[in-house]
Design a protein around this motif. Structure first.
Motif, short mmCIF file in Angstrom:
data_model
loop_
_atom_site.label_atom_id
_atom_site.label_comp_id
_atom_site.label_asym_id
_atom_site.label_seq_id
_atom_site.Cartn_x
_atom_site.Cartn_y
_atom_site.Cartn_z
N PRO A 298 -79.52 21.44 98.12
CA PRO A 298 -80.04 20.11 97.74
C PRO A 298 -78.96 19.05 97.55
N PRO A 299 -79.31 17.78 97.73
CA PRO A 299 -78.34 16.69 97.53
C PRO A 299 -77.95 16.56 96.06
N GLU A 300 -76.89 15.83 95.79
CA GLU A 300 -76.36 15.77 94.44
C GLU A 300 -77.29 15.06 93.46
N ASN A 301 -78.15 14.16 93.96
CA ASN A 301 -79.04 13.45 93.04
C ASN A 301 -80.26 14.27 92.64
N GLU A 302 -80.36 15.49 93.16
CA GLU A 302 -81.51 16.35 92.85
C GLU A 302 -81.42 16.92 91.44
N ASP A 303 -80.21 17.32 91.06
CA ASP A 303 -80.01 17.94 89.73
C ASP A 303 -78.51 17.96 89.47
N ILE A 304 -78.12 17.89 88.21
CA ILE A 304 -76.71 17.91 87.85
C ILE A 304 -76.01 19.17 88.35
N VAL A 305 -76.77 20.30 88.40
CA VAL A 305 -76.19 21.56 88.88
C VAL A 305 -75.70 21.42 90.32
N PHE A 306 -76.53 20.84 91.17
CA PHE A 306 -76.16 20.68 92.58
C PHE A 306 -75.00 19.69 92.73
N SER A 307 -75.00 18.66 91.90
CA SER A 307 -73.92 17.68 91.93
C SER A 307 -72.58 18.32 91.60
N ILE A 308 -72.56 19.16 90.54
CA ILE A 308 -71.32 19.82 90.11
C ILE A 308 -70.81 20.76 91.20
#
Length: 906
Positions: A473-483
């Motif tokens: 998923p893209p980073e704006n989906e959830d903080i987990v994916f962003s990190i």
């Protein structure tokens, strides 16, 4: 003491107004129209008044407008915007700023009164409470404008006697306290503030440096002539445009329910993308929606476009561009070109030419028509021989566009795999949707559907990782994916988390925390982060009606209940003997055609559909069939979207057989002898008069122009002096008064409805889209369209934002033992469950009508039972954050914007 003033002798603003208002304690004023007068009283003299300044003035509102607070605010907004203040007050920013501050603080209070309450308020008067506490009154010819106080010849009498002050105060209080006097709308006040800070972006190139949607839309017709965009519409437009600015583009299925404004969301997204990039925008829609799309883009967004007619391009002004054959389709004279789905379905030569271009964005309306032929194959390749022509075309076209938006109220018609198919179209050469070609979401569609519907569960974490990593998923989906993306330096357009990264998370202490984060999110990943809910945006009316906007503390959409009539068995209209006999001839004619031509379906049922509407529609159709069989065509240009199919089926039948001709002759004879007595018309008249639906205002729908004209003409004869509107395609619209018809443009009819000049409108399905009828509180379906989407679109004309009634009445008319009645009976036990699941009845049920008309009941049941009993995806977009575009003071120059969009395809 009486004092007399004349502008011939002295400057009234200096000699009277400034002198009296300086440090005054209060000022009550009866003035003229608010659109000009309010703007021009904000001078130093008003500012110096210590207490409240109250002004009451005229307005173009009607008594009907002030029945509810909402309609009063909307009407004021409309009147204010029609005044075009953004053009009138260029250079007056400082004066507007003062006025805004006075209004916002409450120091200046304004109430407006509809003209039709007291007529025009020509009396100009006021009471001033002076700084020493004494009062003085004045009357005269002076409007509360700069011209009135400074330029015009005006006279004014001042009288400070107690009797005079009391007399003027009573006059003011009478108007101020009137139940029809309403406060100045918050929108008007805020717009004055916006205009006081207005700045213009002079070119598209400058806009591209900081491209914001609101700068292009806040002064477009949808904001200045309508009531603006709803929050859910702004949300989708922002979502699509933000993705378009990214390297991989926007890829979405917009699956909102009918009536929630999909067209304007898609059109606004198209405009932004057209301004942002230099490649063409292609819009593909059903043939019946070609001109509606062009009209809505121009009237709501001031957005030029061109329609391909199959022979040539036609722009928004109706200008035709010379064509040199099919290759001319590559030379669209506007940035946005609109093409019929029918040409794609028919595999027209234009297909190859369209596939030779590169696009900024492709938009497809009614995208569920792109589907597979067989539903027992779930391989990831979805071989071309199992794709219909439209799907095959879109699969290729998807590779040639940066962004693609597919719109459908029913993403699933027959099988949940159809939702996967739409995402498969979007995913061509774009890993953001279903991942890479090795992704499990691509290679295991059947299992993906089962996981989505909860039929299967994955308990093994390593397997969940496989479903999670591609697409990641893209980073704006959830903080987990962003990190995690930042930890492994994943680019914005990278959507595969490689196995090396996963191994590092498992084995390296540095990345162990990331692994634990994935473990925490794994349990809910399939439910909350699957590609289906990421790329299918669906909002329902029920959700919007029951979700509170934190900014207004009210639901995003006002709840409008629907009270249905005509649904019970005893409400079906009994066929009188002559009509029953005529109906039997129509059924016999249908059966005779069926025995000769096995493939014909829509054409064979045409006569039954028409006579089920009105006697005149059935009679006219039969007479045309008899008189000119070889050239007989369906003339209702918009009302029946199966027109092309019907014409083709008619061509299969070279000539009418003698028995078929006798059937039609007998049919006509039955109707000819009784054409003055139409049971459906009689019921319409009863509802309007005896049941008082006329008082609520009513739209009467028919699929056929013959029926609409007949009903409108006869109502105008039976309801003396009442204006009856007729709204249809082409130039067929107009007004009936006492049986006399006068042509009017559709825009003129819309204006008359907005201003409550029309209480009854009879419309074909040309009125079922793009027409807002929130001032009417009832709807009569003279006939039931066999495409269920049409029925929803009709309802959406009155069940919409701004509706002045909390409950609207809808009457569905059908004859006892007719095709409509048999279908109604067949669907009644199943329809509610289907509707509750989808919020919209699938178009595939249109085939049910044909099967029932041909007496193929078991086949009809099979179609109904094939409709899925469960949603193929869950709602994701159930958090709408308010987006404030209304206060945007920076706007893109409209002339420059239009010039840019008028550039053709390169």
């Amino acid at each position: 003491m009486i004092y007399r003033y004349s502008s011939r002798r002295q400057k009234l603003d200096k000699a009277f107004l400034d002198e009296k208002l300086r440090d005054a304690l209060a000022y009550d004023r009866i003035a003229g129209y608010f659109s000009s007068s309010i703007l021009e009283i904000a001078g130093e003299s008003i500012e110096s008044v210590r207490g409240p300044v109250r002004v009451v003035c005229n307005s173009e509102l009607s008594i009907e407008d002030v029945k509810t607070a909402k309609s009063a605010m909307d009407a004021q907004r409309r009147e204010w915007c029609e005044y075009e203040p953004e053009k009138k007050f260029v250079g007056a920013e400082s004066r507007l700023k003062k006025l805004y501050e006075l209004l916002k603080s409450g120091k200046l209070q304004v109430k407006v009164i509809p003209n039709d309450v007291f007529g025009l308020i020509h009396g100009k008067a006021g009471v001033i409470t002076l700084k020493d506490g004494s009062k003085t009154a004045f009357v005269g010819s002076v409007n509360e404008t700069a011209a009135g106080w400074k330029l015009n010849y005006e006279i004014l009498w001042e009288d400070d006697s107690e009797e005079a002050v009391q007399w003027v105060q009573e006059e003011f209080d009478y108007f101020w306290n009137s139940p029809y006097a309403i406060p100045l709308a918050e929108f008007v006040i805020n717009d004055i503030g916006r205009l006081s800070e207005r700045k213009v972006i002079s070119s598209v190139e400058e806009w591209r440096k900081d491209p914001k949607p609101e700068t292009t839309v806040v002064e477009s017709p949808i904001y200045r002539k309508e009531t603006g965009l709803w929050e859910h519409q702004k949300y989708f437009i922002s979502l699509a445009f933000e993705d378009h600015k990214k390297p991989y583009g926007a890829r979405y299925v917009l699956a909102d329910m009918v009536g929630l404004g999909k067209t304007v969301q898609l059109a606004m997204s198209a405009q932004l993308m057209a301004l942002y990039g230099d490649k063409p925008i292609l819009v593909i829609v059903p043939k019946t929606l070609l001109w509606q799309w062009q009209d809505e883009m121009y009237t709501l967004l001031d957005m030029p476009s061109a329609v391909w007619t199959g022979k040539e391009w036609v722009d928004e002004n109706g200008i035709k561009y010379p064509s040199i054959g099919d290759e001319s389709i590559k030379k669209c004279p506007r940035r946005i070109g609109i093409v019929s789905q029918g040409l794609i379905t028919a595999n027209s030569p234009i297909v190859d030419y369209l596939l030779s271009l590169e696009y900024e964005c492709v938009i497809v309306d009614e995208a569920h028509r792109a589907r597979r032929k067989r539903y027992n194959q779930f391989d990831e390749r979805l071989d071309e021989d199992n794709q219909n022509n439209l799907m095959k075309f879109l699969m290729e076209l998807s590779k040639r566009t940066k962004s693609m938006l597919l719109a459908t109220a029913t993403p699933v018609q027959i099988h949940p795999i159809e939702a996967w198919d739409l995402l498969q179209i979007l995913s061509q050469r774009n890993d953001s949707v279903l991942g890479s070609k090795y992704s499990k979401w691509r290679t295991q569609p059947e299992r993906a559907i089962n996981l989505l519907l909860g039929r299967e569960k994955i308990k093994n974490f390593d397997e969940i990782i496989d479903w999670m990593r591609d697409p990641f998923p893209p980073e704006n989906e959830d903080i987990v994916f962003s990190i995690i993306r930042k930890s492994f330096n994943m680019k914005e357009d990278e959507f595969v988390l490689n196995y090396e990264a996963i191994d590092k998370m498992k084995t390296c202490q540095e990345y162990r925390s990331n692994y634990r984060r994935l473990e925490r999110i794994a349990e809910s990943f399939i439910e909350n982060h699957n590609p289906f809910i990421r790329h299918i945006v669906r909002r329902t009316r029920d959700f919007l009606e029951n979700t509170i906007n934190p900014e207004t503390n009210e639901p995003y959409l006002k709840k409008v209940e629907v009270r249905l009539f005509g649904e019970s068995e005893d409400e079906a209209i009994i066929l009188p003997p002559y009509l029953k006999k005529a109906y039997s001839y129509a059924e016999e004619f249908c059966a005779l055609l069926q025995s000769r031509v096995k493939s014909a379906g829509f054409f064979k049922t045409l006569l039954l559909k028409r006579v089920g509407s009105t006697i005149i529609a059935g009679k006219n159709t039969a007479e045309k069939m008899l008189a000119k069989w070889d050239t007989f065509e369906v003339e209702d240009e918009y009302e029946d979207e199966n027109t092309d199919m019907i014409i083709e089926e008619r061509k299969e039948i070279q000539n009418l057989a003698p028995q078929e001709r006798r059937c039609l002759e007998n049919f006509i004879e039955c109707l000819e002898n009784n054409k003055e007595s139409d049971p459906k018309y009689d019921l319409v008249l009863k509802l309007l008069t005896e049941d008082n639906w006329l008082d609520r205002g009513c739209i009467i729908f028919s699929q056929y122009y013959d029926s609409a004209y007949f009903v409108a003409e006869n109502l105008s004869k039976d309801l003396k002096g009442v204006k009856i509107g007729l709204y249809a395609g082409g130039d067929k619209s107009g007004i009936f008064i006492d049986g006399i018809f006068e042509k009017k443009s559709r825009e003129e009819i819309k204006r008359m409805i907005r201003h409550h000049e029309l209480k009854i409108l009879v419309g074909t399905d040309a009125a079922s889209e793009g027409l807002n009828l929130q001032t009417l509180g009832s709807l009569i379906n003279l006939d039931l369209p066999w495409n269920p989407t049409r029925l929803e679109q009709r309802k959406g004309r009155i069940q919409r934002i701004g509706q002045i009634f909390d409950e609207v009445y809808i009457y569905n008319m059908r004859y006892k033992d007719s095709v409509e009645d048999r279908v109604h009976h067949l669907l009644s036990s199943r329809l509610e469950n289907i509707y509750n699941l989808f919020g919209q009845i699938p178009d595939v049920l249109e085939d049910v009508w044909v099967k029932v008309a041909l007496n193929q009941i078991e086949e009809a049941k099979y179609i109904i039972d094939a409709v899925p009993k469960q949603h193929p995806f869950e709602l994701r977009y159930n958090q709408i954050k308010p987006i404030n575009w209304e206060s945007c003071a920076t706007v893109l120059d409209n002339t420059e914007k239009k010039k840019f969009l008028m550039n053709g395809w390169k």
